[in-house]
Design an enzyme around this catalytic site. Structure first.
Site, PDB file in Angstrom:
ATOM      1  N   GLY A 222      61.020  17.297  65.670  1.00 46.53           N
ATOM      2  CA  GLY A 222      61.912  16.685  66.651  1.00 46.53           C
ATOM      3  C   GLY A 222      62.446  15.351  66.169  1.00 46.53           C
ATOM      4  O   GLY A 222      62.677  15.154  64.972  1.00 46.53           O
ATOM      5  N   SER A 223      62.611  14.424  67.088  1.00 48.19           N
ATOM      6  CA  SER A 223      63.256  13.150  66.793  1.00 48.19           C
ATOM      7  C   SER A 223      62.289  12.139  66.196  1.00 48.19           C
ATOM      8  O   SER A 223      61.064  12.272  66.310  1.00 48.19           O
ATOM      9  CB  SER A 223      63.849  12.564  68.078  1.00 48.19           C
ATOM     10  OG  SER A 223      62.808  12.163  68.958  1.00 48.19           O
ATOM     11  N   GLY A 226      60.343  10.259  69.220  1.00 48.36           N
ATOM     12  CA  GLY A 226      59.333  11.126  69.827  1.00 48.36           C
ATOM     13  C   GLY A 226      58.194  11.416  68.880  1.00 48.36           C
ATOM     14  O   GLY A 226      57.017  11.361  69.255  1.00 48.36           O
ATOM     15  N   GLY A 227      58.521  11.729  67.617  1.00 49.63           N
ATOM     16  CA  GLY A 227      57.482  12.024  66.648  1.00 49.63           C
ATOM     17  C   GLY A 227      56.629  10.824  66.320  1.00 49.63           C
ATOM     18  O   GLY A 227      55.412  10.944  66.150  1.00 49.63           O
ATOM     19  N   GLU A 246      57.696  16.422  61.660  1.00 53.59           N
ATOM     20  CA  GLU A 246      58.997  16.446  60.992  1.00 53.59           C
ATOM     21  C   GLU A 246      59.972  15.727  61.919  1.00 53.59           C
ATOM     22  O   GLU A 246      60.223  16.180  63.036  1.00 53.59           O
ATOM     23  CB  GLU A 246      59.461  17.876  60.735  1.00 53.59           C
ATOM     24  CG  GLU A 246      60.808  17.936  60.036  1.00 53.59           C
ATOM     25  CD  GLU A 246      61.460  19.301  60.132  1.00 53.59           C
ATOM     26  OE1 GLU A 246      62.687  19.352  60.351  1.00 53.59           O
ATOM     27  OE2 GLU A 246      60.743  20.310  60.026  1.00 53.59           O
ATOM     28  N   CYS A 283      68.035  20.491  60.843  1.00 52.19           N
ATOM     29  CA  CYS A 283      67.385  19.290  60.297  1.00 52.19           C
ATOM     30  C   CYS A 283      67.768  19.053  58.848  1.00 52.19           C
ATOM     31  O   CYS A 283      67.614  17.933  58.338  1.00 52.19           O
ATOM     32  CB  CYS A 283      65.869  19.411  60.432  1.00 52.19           C
ATOM     33  SG  CYS A 283      65.188  20.927  59.722  1.00 52.19           S
TER      34      CYS A 283
END
Length: 500
Positions: A222-223, A226-227, A246, A283
């Protein structure tokens, strides 16, 4: 229990909101996963392979039920979704083949040697990889099959022998529930321990699971914000655990002068096809293209026909994309090279922006920002000698690409890009990540939180395993993979020599 939102054609509100997992439900799932860990790990690799094959078969059989739900919730086309489901079941079966081979265990045997030349006798030592234990996987929005409930993180964790708590993505909640039902039913029918797989929903439940001491690893796609937040949770626990996130990547592409002269139209067409593939929501989308100033390639890009507008996955991604695009366009160092009729609409038409190498060097952080959607930045350089310096300004990347000819002197650039990225490409495009044995889908931060791992390919199983060495044990107390008779028939390193 679910609540149904107002239906609006093409909008994210076509997805049904799913009630978040309660504390009581989460405790039940965690307890079941902990209880399943030992019996799941105790299964022979070939027995776990049967579980993965059963899940793959069940997902294939349920395609006609799963795909329409995915279409409704993600706006993705049927063909794309069916292809992604095929990829998903293929990777489950590929991990099954890996288990049957047994080489993933990296079994090593050193027999006792009284004359070991280090200056002291060597004891009998035997080393093998074993499952970490229960893991929590955070599903991605942009691949509702391949990086979601039954995606690569789930497949590799189950292959390793680690029970999975899957935190569903809010972008496709009903598909997640339906997929989880298929997975749990297939596992139960094949005799998997109860608690091998469970789905949880809600941000709070996901964070709580990651904090729970019964969880031994986390995986996320994700972002960056957030990650990073989840990585910090995993790292700050009383017992820190590995977190394989990731997060984000620009995936720069460097075109040499010779390549621009030889293949300007081919490169322009390939780049446009790559950065707009899936409406730019991969991505591995190439976000920056470095080209010689004044070359035919710049004109080819300016005059190329951009593909029509395509819908983004959901309203949140649409608004985030529009915000980043507006920030880029407002930068005085950037001009529009080519653009569709309505770049900020829903759906947005593609955009190509233009800047110079000098401007990129002056403001790399702003101009290299990931724009998740159909926008890319073209950077005109004056001399190839600028490329290594520019390459050094990039943070960690999933991919980096060079388009050149065999006579191009790019050894220095390759060395820099190999430090910056997990996968370096030559005369190809980064979109399209093959699920195979040698794949590397990862990279230095912020591409991922664990540069030494991959989330795609068979090596992804290594994230959910840890080494254990047994010293001096009698044969009957050793794992089967380490016994002299090798009942599993796995490849091993015995006294420094490969066997099997």
């Amino acid at each position: 229990m679910t609540t149904v939102a107002q239906n609006t054609p093409g909008k994210q509100s076509n997805a049904r909101a799913v009630a978040p997992t309660t504390d009581t439900e989460l405790e039940s799932f965690l307890a079941a996963a902990q209880a399943a860990a030992s019996p799941l790990a105790a299964l022979r690799p070939a027995e776990r392979a049967k579980l993965l094959d059963a899940v793959a078969d069940a997902l294939d059989s349920a395609a006609d039920q799963l795909v329409p739900v995915a279409q409704r919730e993600t706006r993705l086309a049927e063909g794309r979704l069916r292809g992604e489901l095929k990829r998903t079941t293929f990777q489950l079966r590929l991990f099954g083949e890996l288990l049957r081979d047994g080489g993933y265990l990296d079994a090593r045997i050193d027999h006792a040697d009284a004359d070991w030349p280090m200056g002291a006798p060597r004891p009998d030592l035997r080393r093998v990889l074993a499952p970490l234990g229960p893991v929590v996987v955070f599903a991605a929005s942009n691949f509702p099959f391949a990086f979601s409930a039954a995606g690569g993180d789930t497949a590799s964790a189950l292959a390793a022998g680690s029970p999975v708590l899957l935190k569903a993505h809010s972008g496709h909640p009903q598909l997640s529930l339906l997929t989880a039902e298929v997975v749990t039913s297939a596992l139960a029918a094949e005799g998997a321990p109860e608690g091998t797989f469970a789905l949880i929903t809600g941000t709070a439940a996901g964070a709580a699971a990651l904090r729970d001491p019964r969880i031994k690893a986390g995986a996320f796609t994700g972002s960056i914000p957030g990650g990073r937040a989840l990585f910090d949770i995993a790292s700050s626990r009383p017992e820190p655990i590995p977190f394989f996130g990731e997060l984000g990547s620009n995936n720069p592409v460097f075109v040499t002068e010779a390549a621009a002269d030889d293949r300007s139209m081919e490169i322009a067409e390939g780049f446009i096809g790559s950065f707009t593939l899936g409406a730019g929501q991969f991505c591995t989308k190439p976000g920056t293209l470095f080209v010689p100033a004044g070359s035919r390639l710049v004109d080819a890009l300016r005059n190329a026909a951009l593909p029509p507008a395509a819908p983004l996955l959901n309203d949140r991604i649409q608004s985030g994309y529009a915000e980043v695009l507006q920030e880029l366009q407002a930068n005085h160092r950037v001009t529009v090279l080519a653009q569709g009729s309505d770049p900020l609409a829903d759906p947005p038409s593609p955009t190509l922006l233009l800047t110079t190498a000098a401007d990129m060097l002056a403001e790399p952080h702003a101009l290299q920002a990931e724009c998740f959607g159909p926008t890319a930045v073209v950077v005109a350089y004056d001399d190839e000698s600028q490329l290594p310096q520019i390459a050094e300004t990039f943070e960690g990347q999933l991919t980096a690409t060079i388009h050149g000819t065999d006579s191009c002197n790019v050894a220095g650039l390759i060395e820099i890009l190999a430090r910056k990225a997990g996968r370096v490409l030559w005369n190809q495009w980064s979109t399209g990540v093959s699920v195979t044995y040698a794949q590397q889908h990862g990279g230095p931060y912020p591409a991922t939180t664990a540069a030494g791992s991959t989330s795609v390919g068979t090596a992804a199983i290594e994230r959910f395993l840890r080494p254990i060495a047994y010293q001096g044990f009698p044969q009957h107390l050793l794992p089967e993979s380490l016994r002299e008779e090798n009942p599993l028939g796995v490849p091993r390193l015995v006294d420094g020599r490969r066997e099997g």
